[in-house]
Write a protein that holds these residues in place. Structure first.
Motif, mmCIF file in Angstrom:
data_model
loop_
_atom_site.group_PDB
_atom_site.id
_atom_site.type_symbol
_atom_site.label_atom_id
_atom_site.label_comp_id
_atom_site.label_asym_id
_atom_site.label_seq_id
_atom_site.Cartn_x
_atom_site.Cartn_y
_atom_site.Cartn_z
ATOM 1 N N ALA A 35 11.242 -28.832 15.815
ATOM 2 C CA ALA A 35 11.126 -27.427 15.378
ATOM 3 C C ALA A 35 12.098 -26.550 16.151
ATOM 4 N N SER A 36 12.202 -26.743 17.469
ATOM 5 C CA SER A 36 13.054 -25.817 18.221
ATOM 6 C C SER A 36 14.529 -26.110 17.980
ATOM 7 N N PHE A 37 14.863 -27.371 17.666
ATOM 8 C CA PHE A 37 16.264 -27.631 17.333
ATOM 9 C C PHE A 37 16.600 -27.037 15.962
ATOM 10 N N LEU A 38 15.719 -27.300 14.983
ATOM 11 C CA LEU A 38 16.011 -26.823 13.622
ATOM 12 C C LEU A 38 15.951 -25.303 13.521
ATOM 13 N N LEU A 39 15.065 -24.708 14.292
ATOM 14 C CA LEU A 39 14.903 -23.256 14.163
ATOM 15 C C LEU A 39 15.854 -22.471 15.037
ATOM 16 N N LEU B 164 1.492 -12.891 18.370
ATOM 17 C CA LEU B 164 2.402 -13.315 17.295
ATOM 18 C C LEU B 164 3.162 -12.147 16.681
ATOM 19 N N GLY B 165 2.768 -10.936 17.043
ATOM 20 C CA GLY B 165 3.507 -9.760 16.567
ATOM 21 C C GLY B 165 3.412 -9.589 15.063
ATOM 22 N N GLU B 166 4.257 -8.712 14.540
ATOM 23 C CA GLU B 166 4.221 -8.410 13.112
ATOM 24 C C GLU B 166 4.941 -9.493 12.303
ATOM 25 N N SER B 167 4.373 -10.693 12.332
ATOM 26 C CA SER B 167 4.999 -11.794 11.593
ATOM 27 C C SER B 167 4.268 -12.005 10.268
ATOM 28 N N LEU B 168 4.811 -12.895 9.464
ATOM 29 C CA LEU B 168 4.259 -13.193 8.137
ATOM 30 C C LEU B 168 2.745 -13.410 8.156
ATOM 31 N N LEU C 162 12.512 -13.331 1.909
ATOM 32 C CA LEU C 162 13.638 -13.409 2.847
ATOM 33 C C LEU C 162 13.591 -14.696 3.688
ATOM 34 N N LEU C 163 12.384 -15.218 3.916
ATOM 35 C CA LEU C 163 12.275 -16.436 4.733
ATOM 36 C C LEU C 163 12.485 -17.704 3.904
ATOM 37 N N MET C 164 12.327 -17.571 2.598
ATOM 38 C CA MET C 164 12.330 -18.743 1.719
ATOM 39 C C MET C 164 13.583 -19.631 1.815
ATOM 40 N N PRO C 165 14.796 -19.041 1.879
ATOM 41 C CA PRO C 165 15.983 -19.918 1.898
ATOM 42 C C PRO C 165 15.960 -20.962 3.011
ATOM 43 N N ALA C 166 15.275 -20.658 4.098
ATOM 44 C CA ALA C 166 15.254 -21.611 5.221
ATOM 45 C C ALA C 166 14.245 -22.738 4.997
ATOM 46 N N LYS D 30 13.040 -12.158 15.274
ATOM 47 C CA LYS D 30 12.457 -12.726 16.491
ATOM 48 C C LYS D 30 11.003 -13.150 16.281
ATOM 49 N N VAL D 31 10.197 -12.239 15.699
ATOM 50 C CA VAL D 31 8.776 -12.590 15.579
ATOM 51 C C VAL D 31 8.541 -13.639 14.486
ATOM 52 N N GLN D 32 9.359 -13.611 13.423
ATOM 53 C CA GLN D 32 9.169 -14.634 12.380
ATOM 54 C C GLN D 32 9.555 -16.012 12.937
ATOM 55 N N ALA D 33 10.619 -16.075 13.728
ATOM 56 C CA ALA D 33 11.016 -17.370 14.317
ATOM 57 C C ALA D 33 9.945 -17.855 15.282
ATOM 58 N N LEU D 34 9.372 -16.930 16.049
ATOM 59 C CA LEU D 34 8.288 -17.310 16.971
ATOM 60 C C LEU D 34 7.113 -17.895 16.186
ATOM 61 N N LEU D 35 6.759 -17.232 15.071
ATOM 62 C CA LEU D 35 5.660 -17.726 14.237
ATOM 63 C C LEU D 35 5.967 -19.129 13.709
ATOM 64 N N MET D 36 7.184 -19.329 13.216
ATOM 65 C CA MET D 36 7.538 -20.639 12.649
ATOM 66 C C MET D 36 7.406 -21.737 13.702
ATOM 67 N N LEU D 37 7.895 -21.425 14.908
ATOM 68 C CA LEU D 37 7.810 -22.427 15.979
ATOM 69 C C LEU D 37 6.350 -22.784 16.246
ATOM 70 N N PHE D 38 5.520 -21.768 16.271
ATOM 71 C CA PHE D 38 4.097 -21.991 16.538
ATOM 72 C C PHE D 38 3.438 -22.734 15.378
ATOM 73 N N ALA D 39 3.591 -22.170 14.154
ATOM 74 C CA ALA D 39 2.880 -22.714 12.987
ATOM 75 C C ALA D 39 3.363 -24.120 12.659
ATOM 76 N N GLY D 40 4.641 -24.377 12.923
ATOM 77 C CA GLY D 40 5.228 -25.638 12.498
ATOM 78 C C GLY D 40 4.892 -26.830 13.370
ATOM 79 N N HIS D 41 4.639 -26.631 14.661
ATOM 80 C CA HIS D 41 4.486 -27.856 15.462
ATOM 81 C C HIS D 41 3.054 -28.161 15.882
ATOM 82 N N GLU D 42 2.209 -27.160 16.033
ATOM 83 C CA GLU D 42 0.823 -27.441 16.429
ATOM 84 C C GLU D 42 0.102 -28.198 15.303
ATOM 85 N N THR D 43 0.308 -27.713 14.079
ATOM 86 C CA THR D 43 -0.366 -28.298 12.920
ATOM 87 C C THR D 43 0.105 -29.733 12.664
#
Ligand code: HEM
Length: 368
Positions: free
Chosen positions: A156-160, A90-94, A108-112, A245-258
């Motif tokens: 998730a992948s369309f929105l992100l 997941l790299g250096e993500s949130l 910085l991520l909040m507006p989205a 890149k790594v924050q978007a990767l995290l969002m994709l992961f965190a957002g759809h598995e859960t």
């Protein structure tokens, strides 16, 4: 009863077993669904083991959660806590950041993920869900979990990253499955191992996300990634390409598995409790109206909120999380050394009859 301490004094280490040399109890942890439950019954709310190459303490119950996640949270490290596989994949993500860096990036991520942006995502969610509803009607009989996995990933992948459902998203989803298979596995890096495949999938996903970022940098967009690209803090700092890149990767992961897990449990619970289903449906019919859904309508769906909270309580999509003890501490009369991996737990607290009466029963009215 609980305090952090420099001295071990006469306090014992928590009860439990380190298992076999080197692998410890990793195999049981990965394979045995009752790993925590059985040990909690035997040893109580804190026990030691050895998993994923590290001495580890599991702490269960409301008091333990408060200790780790709230009252003593600054004594625990996120980054050092999560297994190395998470750090690398997941790299250096949130997820792994802490302190000032974490705060900066959250801002910085909040507006989205805030008010107006969420409202804008609704129509996409609705459109995609409608397509699936039609498909499910045609199919008649199917399994919820894979369907929701596909649906939530497509959303998730369309929105992100603006990826339309189709071949490209199917490929991304396949890489994601390979990536997530790598979290809890032996980190052998050969191309044919699970971990090797996970690393390759991560690289491919990052290349794909980079293209999407470059596109947003050239043509500003109002989707989540577009908002992240434009996001600035008070000093005008922005997220770098690597961070995006790594924050978007995290969002994709965190957002759809859960959400896949939660939606599946939701459908199961409604099927098992027709009375709840009838009430939830009546509320939808009253409040949803004929046009597109709005955030205001959703906020009025209080019974739906109760049902979702009860689903989260009884079938929590996430079992817990990892931390690392930055300094030694005492909990419940036991001493935990610095550097040990700590695991907080969610399901055991949700099943505590001192907090939730008849915890095994599905009863949305407990959240009235
Ligand atoms: C039912 C749905 C969800 C559940 C049960 C859930 C659960 C969790 C939990 C337990 C954590 C804390 C991990 C830890 O620090 O130990 C977490 C963190 C996080 N989740 Fe979720 N999550 C859900 C949905 C989502 C969605 C939809 C997104 C994004 C689109 C998301 C993004 C994140 C992020 C970015 C973090 C790290 C936050 C931070 O450290 O500041 N989650 N989630």
């Amino acid at each position: 009863m609980t305090k952090t301490t420099e001295a071990r004094g006469s306090l014992p280490l928590p009860p439990g077993s380190f298992g076999l040399p080197l692998i410890g109890e990793t195999v049981s942890f990965l394979r045995d669904r009752n790993f925590v439950n059985n040990r909690q019954k035997k040893y109580g709310p804190i026990f030691k083991t050895h998993i994923m190459g590290r001495p580890t303490v599991f702490m269960t119950g409301a008091e333990a959660n408060r200790f780790i996640l709230s009252s003593h949270m600054d004594r625990f490290s996120w980054r050092e806590g999560w297994p190395d596989t998470f750090k690398e994949l997941l790299g250096e993500s949130l997820f792994l950041q802490e302190g000032a860096e974490h705060q900066r990036n959250r801002k910085l991520l909040m507006p989205a993920f805030h008010g107006k942006a969420l409202g804008n995502y609704l129509s996409v969610m609705e459109r995609m869900t409608q397509n699936y509803l039609q498909k499910w009607e045609r199919l008649g009989s199917f399994t919820w979990f894979p369907e929701f996995k596909q649906l939530t990933f497509e959303i998730a992948s369309f929105l992100l990253i603006g990826s339309e459902p189709g071949e490209e998203t199917t490929q991304l989803s396949q890489w994601f499955t390979e990536l997530t298979d790598g979290f809890f596995t032996v980190p052998l890096r050969w191309p044919w191992t699970t971990y090797g495949r996970a690393l390759r999938a991560r690289d491919r996903l990052l290349v794909h996300i980079e293209k999407a970022v470059l596109h947003r940098q050239q043509e500003p967009a109002q989707d989540a990634l577009g908002l992240l690209v434009q996001s600035r803090d008070e000093e005008g700092n922005r997220l770098s390409m690597q961070e995006l890149k790594v924050q978007a990767l995290l969002m994709l992961f965190a957002g759809h598995e859960t959400t896949t897990s939660m939606l599946t449990s939701f459908c199961m619970a409604l099927a098992q409790h027709p009375d709840v289903w009838t009430r939830a449906r009546a509320e939808q019919q009253k409040l949803a109206g004929d046009g597109s859904l709005t955030m205001e309508q959703i906020k009025q769906m209080t019974y739906l909120e109760q049902v979702l909270r009860e689903v989260e309580r009884l079938y929590p999509p996430v079992g817990g999380g990892f931390r690392c003890a930055i300094e030694p501490f005492e909990f419940n009369g036991y001493y935990v050394p610095k550097g040990w991996q700590i695991t907080y737990r969610i399901p055991e607290t949700h099943q505590d009859s001192r907090i939730f009466s008849q915890p095994e029963q599905f009863d949305p009215d407990r959240f009235k």
